[in-house]
Design an enzyme around this catalytic site. Sequence first.
Site, PDB file in Angstrom:
ATOM      1  N   LEU A   1      24.706  55.120 -22.039  1.00 44.91           N
ATOM      2  CA  LEU A   1      24.169  55.320 -23.379  1.00 44.91           C
ATOM      3  C   LEU A   1      24.383  54.071 -24.226  1.00 44.91           C
ATOM      4  CD1 LEU A   1      22.890  57.149 -25.508  1.00 44.91           C
ATOM      5  CD2 LEU A   1      25.171  57.953 -26.087  1.00 44.91           C
ATOM      6  N   TYR A   2      25.512  53.416 -24.046  1.00 43.81           N
ATOM      7  CA  TYR A   2      25.766  52.163 -24.761  1.00 43.81           C
ATOM      8  C   TYR A   2      24.633  51.179 -24.489  1.00 43.81           C
ATOM      9  CZ  TYR A   2      27.702  47.511 -25.651  1.00 43.81           C
ATOM     10  OH  TYR A   2      27.882  46.217 -26.076  1.00 43.81           O
TER      11      TYR A   2
END
Length: 429
Positions: free
Chosen positions: A239-240
């Site tokens: 997700l980062y």
Amino acid sequence: MSHLDDLPSTPGKYKVVPYGVLHNHRYLRLSKLTLWASLFLALFLFYLVLSPPASPSRRSLNDSSVKYGGSHWEKQVRKSARPRSRGGLTVLVTGAAGFVGTHVSIALRRRGDGVLGLDNFNRYYDPKLKRARQGLLERSGVFVVEGDINDAVLLRKLFDVVLFTHVMHLAAQAGVRYAMQNPGSYVNSNIAGFVNLLEVSKAASPQPALVWASSSSVYGLNTKVPFSEKDPTDQPASLYAATKKAGEGIAHTYNHIYGLSLTGLRFFTVYGPWGRPDMAYFFFTKDILKGKTITVFESPDKGSVARDFTYIDDIVRGCLGALDTAEKSTGSGGKKKGPAMFRIYNLGNTSPVPVTKLVTILEKLLKMKAKRKIMPLPRNGDVEFTHANITLAQTEIGYKPEVDLETGLKKFVKWYMGFYTGSKKKSSW
């Protein structure tokens, strides 16, 4: 009570009410109103008596009397942002108390640029380290405003007080694995916060040129190495990485519509003194010194995970090179007047090193044997390797990494021993 209360629901059919009945009716309503008003006043006074005075730290950030505003505050802001050399830049550095932010801010200030820092001092890792960095910044003449990039009121205030020529946007929710615990923090900071900063920047007159931190994580599951800026970035592994990829798309949009000059920097595993405690080299050092077992991950084919470790001083030179070569934005007050610069660069070391070798170097520097536990790389967003192609950055911004891993780790260990054990000076500056 409004006079409209006595009108019928159907206009034109007003019913005449005898005076006495009407008078009693109004008196009853007035009595009820007085009763409710008295009750509300009593409750309010009760609250004032029993409630403690509001603590300044818990009051709204938009309360200028608490967080910002006033002649003294503006004087600090202006003084910090004022260049000391002729032709110097005036730079807003977000995430100024972070690892890269501290180093970049001090480097800019040392060469005579005006620098104003902004940081929210969140608790992703020990805020004491961030406060210690803030002390370094203050001694270098950099004032750090404590606030969040999502606070549009604060950002507009800063842009009203200072005419920034550049913004170095380094504030972000970092870390790959933490995204599995707190995904909202990544969306809030890396996407919403970035959009908020772009909104305020595009409305400024004149608009500043922006340089912002993207990440090597955007290359995700790519297998072709070394990673080039022309490679696709549509397979993020975390997700980062996805939020950083989104940031690049959002930046392009603001460049296209509003004429903002934007330069994105894809950092490759930055390390060094005053670094982040969530990075492997940092907590490996801590655990080796304490005699704890460290976990070293291996790839599915039993190979070692490798990273393109890049020393902080090299990253700083890349950041300054990007700022110095950034063309002016072409918009003004939110209106585009012509095409504006948009660039993306890799900032790496071009020499991927297996994590096993990193541990071996730390053992040598710490004079202690590490207790290693070899584990398969988990599915938590980490990738097997990173390797930067830096040809574009070399050609266009003069980027040239100079520090090898052993030299950089030696400097880090010297700082770490001083900061955490007191065996040497606490600062390497």
